[in-house]
Design a protein around this motif. Structure first.
Motif, PDB file in Angstrom:
ATOM      1  N   SER A  36       0.855  -1.187   0.000  1.00 44.02           N
ATOM      2  CA  SER A  36       0.000   0.000   0.000  1.00 44.02           C
ATOM      3  C   SER A  36       0.885   1.229   0.000  1.00 44.02           C
ATOM      4  O   SER A  36       1.886   1.296   0.724  1.00 44.02           O
ATOM      5  N   ASN A  40      -3.246   3.649  -2.343  1.00 46.45           N
ATOM      6  CA  ASN A  40      -3.434   2.662  -3.411  1.00 46.45           C
ATOM      7  C   ASN A  40      -2.732   1.367  -3.042  1.00 46.45           C
ATOM      8  O   ASN A  40      -1.781   1.359  -2.270  1.00 46.45           O
ATOM      9  N   ALA A  42      -0.808  -2.160  -4.658  1.00 51.68           N
ATOM     10  CA  ALA A  42      -0.135  -2.660  -5.853  1.00 51.68           C
ATOM     11  C   ALA A  42       0.315  -4.094  -5.627  1.00 51.68           C
ATOM     12  O   ALA A  42       0.675  -4.470  -4.513  1.00 51.68           O
ATOM     13  N   SER A  49       2.801  -2.961 -12.084  1.00 51.67           N
ATOM     14  CA  SER A  49       2.128  -2.465 -10.893  1.00 51.67           C
ATOM     15  C   SER A  49       3.118  -1.730  -9.983  1.00 51.67           C
ATOM     16  O   SER A  49       2.812  -0.651  -9.461  1.00 51.67           O
ATOM     17  N   ALA A  53       3.348   2.591  -9.350  1.00 51.64           N
ATOM     18  CA  ALA A  53       3.158   3.226  -8.043  1.00 51.64           C
ATOM     19  C   ALA A  53       4.028   4.471  -7.872  1.00 51.64           C
ATOM     20  O   ALA A  53       3.778   5.291  -6.998  1.00 51.64           O
ATOM     21  N   LEU A  61       6.251   2.232   2.477  1.00 50.20           N
ATOM     22  CA  LEU A  61       5.288   1.290   1.921  1.00 50.20           C
ATOM     23  C   LEU A  61       4.879   0.310   3.014  1.00 50.20           C
ATOM     24  O   LEU A  61       5.683  -0.010   3.880  1.00 50.20           O
TER      25      LEU A  61
END
Length: 87
Positions: A36, A40, A42, A49, A53, A61
Motif C-alpha cells: 500500500s 493505493n 499494488a 504495478s 506506483a 510502503l
C-alpha cells in the motif's frame, strides 16, 4: 495475513532495476504479496504495478503477504528492500 511497513532507501526509488528485483523476490513465494502506498494497493509480483506506483526514495510502503508461506515471504521482501534491492 502479515504486514509490515518499510522505507525505500534506494536513491532512485523503485525504478526499473530495483522494481524488477522486488518482483523476483516476491515471485519466489506462493503467498499473495501487495503493498500500500498513498492510499493505493499494488501487486508486488507485477513489474508494471510496482513501476506504476511511482515510489521514490524515502517513501514508506506497507507490505502485506497472505498465504501458506506469508511469514517467510514478508521477511525476505523486507530484507531485500533494507539491503537496497541489489543496488
Amino acid at each position: 495475513m502479515v504486514s509490515q511497513k518499510v522505507t525505500i532507501k534506494n536513491p532512485t526509488g523503485l525504478d526499473v532495476r530495483p522494481a524488477g528485483n522486488l518482483c523476483k523476490e516476491a515471485m519466489k513465494f506462493k503467498s499473495m504479496t501487495t503493498f500500500s502506498f498513498r492510499g493505493n494497493s499494488a501487486n508486488a509480483k507485477s513489474i508494471l504495478s510496482v513501476l506504476g506506483a511511482c515510489v521514490k526514495c524515502g517513501d514508506e510502503l506497507e507490505f502485506t503477504c497472505s498465504g501458506e508461506d506469508e511469514a517467510e515471504a514478508l521477511s525476505a521482501i523486507i530484507a531485500a528492500i533494507e539491503n537496497g534491492l541489489g543496488e
